[in-house]
Scaffold this active site. Structure first.
Site, short mmCIF file in Angstrom:
data_model
loop_
_atom_site.label_atom_id
_atom_site.label_comp_id
_atom_site.label_asym_id
_atom_site.label_seq_id
_atom_site.Cartn_x
_atom_site.Cartn_y
_atom_site.Cartn_z
N GLU A 150 0.82 -1.22 0.00
CA GLU A 150 0.00 0.00 0.00
C GLU A 150 0.86 1.27 0.00
OE1 GLU A 150 -2.88 -0.21 3.17
OE2 GLU A 150 -4.15 -1.52 2.00
N CYS A 158 6.34 13.61 1.35
CA CYS A 158 7.29 14.02 2.39
C CYS A 158 7.82 15.40 2.00
CB CYS A 158 8.43 13.01 2.46
SG CYS A 158 9.73 13.54 3.57
N GLU A 306 -6.73 -7.73 -0.30
CA GLU A 306 -7.09 -7.68 1.12
C GLU A 306 -8.54 -7.28 1.27
OE1 GLU A 306 -4.83 -5.08 3.62
OE2 GLU A 306 -2.93 -5.63 2.71
C1 GAL Z 1 -4.23 -2.48 5.07
C2 GAL Z 1 -2.82 -3.01 5.22
C3 GAL Z 1 -2.73 -4.25 6.08
C4 GAL Z 1 -3.60 -4.09 7.29
C5 GAL Z 1 -5.01 -3.78 6.88
C6 GAL Z 1 -5.96 -3.63 8.04
O1 GAL Z 1 -4.21 -1.11 4.89
O2 GAL Z 1 -2.24 -3.29 3.99
O3 GAL Z 1 -1.40 -4.48 6.43
O4 GAL Z 1 -3.09 -3.07 8.09
O5 GAL Z 1 -5.02 -2.57 6.18
O6 GAL Z 1 -7.25 -3.32 7.59
#
Ligand code: GAL
Length: 669
Positions: A150, A158, A306
């Site tokens: 991500e 920055c 995810e």
């Molecule tokens: C995403 C991230 C993961 C975890 C997840 C939780 O942003 O890639 O590592 O933190 O969110 O929802």
């Protein structure tokens, strides 16, 4: 196919074995087999374990877990582990830490604490990636590379001195000399003229509005700086493994990174997506993200990298998904081109900031958990869907989306801060979604010839080429629906003079004399030519017709009676213009009209709440039916088909329970 080594629907999640004693690993692989997991994203946050001290590497544990996974038939989406540097990097190189626009240093202790322009970070990250790539290049379990994680999620830009120097290099490449930069940035205004390159800074906190072109260029630069990091890793991986697909996980409509540019450099598009179950329209927003992901990859399959099984940990109130909702939303992604469904994460953490974030394996014993039952069910079902691989969507409508225009639209000192890009996009997407009209997203400069209908929400910034592209689309027979505050500035955020919207005046057959941003909550009324009456708000354009016909006009205010919605025949096509934000009911009816005129047909006419999407291969057609509603519904079919999930044959109608889904392989069309 996403990855040659997993010639199936991909199923799995982020796997963080470094958080657990090795005894747990045996249970992990046993449960992975039980759930039908065939791919895990491994080691995303393992840099500190892989390189515990600077230059001292420990890969033994990673060797052991990769082999164990492989012995159990689970392939690996191996992470490059560069998303969260170990604390020693900051100790050695304080200057590698990111700095906010207010000069605040962001310290280690969470994650992503690196400046994208830091030489120390780049060198250390590159060395780590080289070692990982060399060590696992030939490993039979290696199916895909997961670069970083991500990019930009917490630190998208920055403002430190290294970033300032990098920004200046980027500007030199863009403008060549200072005169050109001064002209582009309009520095004659407020005595901002630069005499030397090293006077130029990132738009750090300033007394009032920073120069808008400086801000816009800094956004471009910041997206490119992150992209440069991705490219650095990608080159190393490509050299070691020319045939292993490379991805980095996106965050849906993520403003800081120009995903058109990014996606063009990925082998596979992947997305992380966390719709809020508390939002009754969450599935609509989710579908919009899915359509974006498919579009970013040019229609190729993509991976939902995810999602959560039940709830997240990072909202104020983390409402769970209802039983079956995870399954339904997963199929919502498959319907829109996903060929991988994965989760954050495999096993729910027992320590750390994400211990309350659900996972495939919960804290309680799996057999006591409904979410584990759902995980197993979905894994088993996806295992039956090989026939879907390679089936593509069939949209004839495109919504234009350009990150540069999005950035420029939402800079400060505009006529109305309430005009937000995604709200504009959503105001068109939602009625189309509800009518089951398939939608792609497209860059305004891309080939639009395959579409019948193109929608341009608030296309504020346009290049000459993009403006010409849109004109050509209509001239050659396309139908366009453009909304207010489009075609206003060029790529430098300079007003295009000659009457708004200069590049589209002829196309739209009108002139906009001025804008009327409305006060919060203020409403006007739209009177349509066919005697309809609707509310509108947010904005009104003061339109003079130059050939266009009126579709609706304003009822109230000092501009009462002037046109609000117009249509102009242009070349072989037609261009509609919408000078305000209408209530949903009007957006619906206008879209219905333009769809009809353009010859765009819905996938299926169905009861409210039923999402119907088609994917096709050369010789097969699959109709996804998803019931997002609370009640069972009867869906009328145009032909018959067999449900891939249940094996049942359906002829002419099918009943879908609440939150139920069917995937029909169609016999007739
Ligand atoms: C995403 C991230 C993961 C975890 C997840 C939780 O942003 O890639 O590592 O933190 O969110 O929802």
């Amino acid at each position: 196919m996403i990855a040659r080594k997993v010639p199936h629907m991909i199923y799995g999640g982020d796997y963080n074995p470094e958080q657990w004693p090795e005894e747990v690993w045996d249970e992990d692989v046993r449960l992975m087999r039980e759930a039908g997991v065939n791919l895990v994203s491994l080691g995303i946050f393992s840099w500190a374990k892989l390189e515990p001290r600077p230059g001292e590497y420990d890969f033994d544990w990673l060797d052991r877990i990769i082999s164990l996974l492989h012995e159990n038939g689970v392939m690996v989406n191996l992470a490059t582990a560069t998303a969260s540097p170990p604390p020693w990097l900051a100790k050695l190189h304080l200057e590698s830490l990111p700095v906010t626009e207010n000069g605040v240093v962001l310290y280690p202790g969470a994650r992503q604490h690196y400046c994208p322009s830091s030489a120390a970070y780049r060198e250390r990250a590159a060395e780590l990636v080289r070692r990982i790539a060399d060590r696992y290049a030939e490993h039979p379990a290696l199916a895909m590379w997961h670069v970083n994680n991500e990019y930009g999620c917490h630190v998208a830009e920055c403002y430190c001195d290294a970033s300032a120097a990098h920004f200046r290099e980027w500007l030199q490449a863009r403008y060549g000399d200072l005169d050109t930069l001064n002209e582009a940035w309009g520095t004659a205004f407020w005595s901002q003229r630069y005499g030397e390159w090293d006077e130029i800074l990132p738009p750090r906190a300033a007394p009032t509005f920073a120069n808008p072109t400086q801000q816009l260029d800094f956004r471009r630069f910041s997206s490119d700086a992150l992209l440069g990091l991705y490219e650095m890793e990608k080159e190393i991986l490509r050299e070691a493994t020319p045939d292993v697909p490379i991805t980095t996980n996106f965050m849906s409509f993520f403003k800081p990174a120009d995903y058109w540019k990014w996606a063009a450099r990925e082998d596979v598009v992947s997305d992380d997506s966390y719709p809020d179950p508390a939002d009754p329209e969450a599935h609509v927003g989710a579908a919009m993200s899915r359509d974006l992901m498919r579009s970013l990859g040019g229609g190729d399959p993509w991976v939902l990298m995810e999602q959560t099984t039940v709830r997240v940990n990072w909202r104020e109130r983390n409402v769970p998904k209802r039983p079956n909702e995870m399954r339904l939303w997963s199929y919502g992604a498959v319907a829109r081109g996903a060929e991988g469904i994965m989760f954050f994460q495999w096993r729910q953490s027992k320590a750390g900031a994400e211990k309350y974030h659900s996972a495939m394996v919960p804290h309680v014993k799996p057999e006591d958990s409904r979410s584990w039952r759902e995980v197993k069910q979905l894994g088993a079902e996806l295992g039956k869907l090989d026939g879907l691989l390679g089936a593509r969507g069939e949209a004839e409508t495109a919504i234009l989306l350009d990150w540069e225009s999005w950035w420029a639209l939402e800079l400060d000192s505009r006529p109305s801060a309430a005009v937000r890009m995604l709200e504009g996009v959503y105001s068109f997407y939602k009625p189309l979604f509800e009518a089951n009209v398939p939608v792609d997203f497209a860059h305004p400069g891309s080939d639009l010839s395959r579409y019948r209908l193109v929608i341009a929400p608030n296309l504020y910034l346009v290049t000459d080429e993009a403006a010409e592209n849109v004109r050509r689309f209509v001239a050659e027979g396309g139908t366009l629906l453009m909304s207010f505050f489009s075609g206003i500035v060029d790529a430098r955020d300079h007003i295009r003079l000659g009457g708004y919207p200069a590049p589209f005046r002829e196309l739209l057959g009108l002139l906009i004399e001025d804008f009327v941003p409305m006060a919060a909550g203020a409403r006007n009324t739209l009177d349509t030519q066919d005697e309809g009456s609707y509310e509108c708000g947010l904005w009104a354009d003061l339109i003079h017709l130059e050939g266009a016909e009126v579709v609706a006009s304003y009822k109230d205010g000092f501009y009462a009676g002037t046109p609000a919605v117009t249509r102009n025949a242009f070349g072989e096509g037609a261009a509609y213009y919408l000078g305000t934000r209408p209530e949903e009911r009007y957006a619906k009816s206008l879209l219905q009209r333009v769809c009809e005129e353009a010859g765009v047909k819905p996938t299926l006419e169905a009861a409210p709440g039923v999402d119907a999407v088609r994917r096709r291969t050369e010789d097969a057609s699959f109709l996804f039916l998803l019931n997002h509603g609370e009640d069972a519904v009867e869906v009328g079919l145009r032909g018959s088909g067999r449900d891939l999930l249940t094996g049942e044959e359906h002829d002419s109608t099918l009943t879908l329970g609440p939150l139920e889904v069917a995937i029909l392989q169609e016999k007739t069309r």
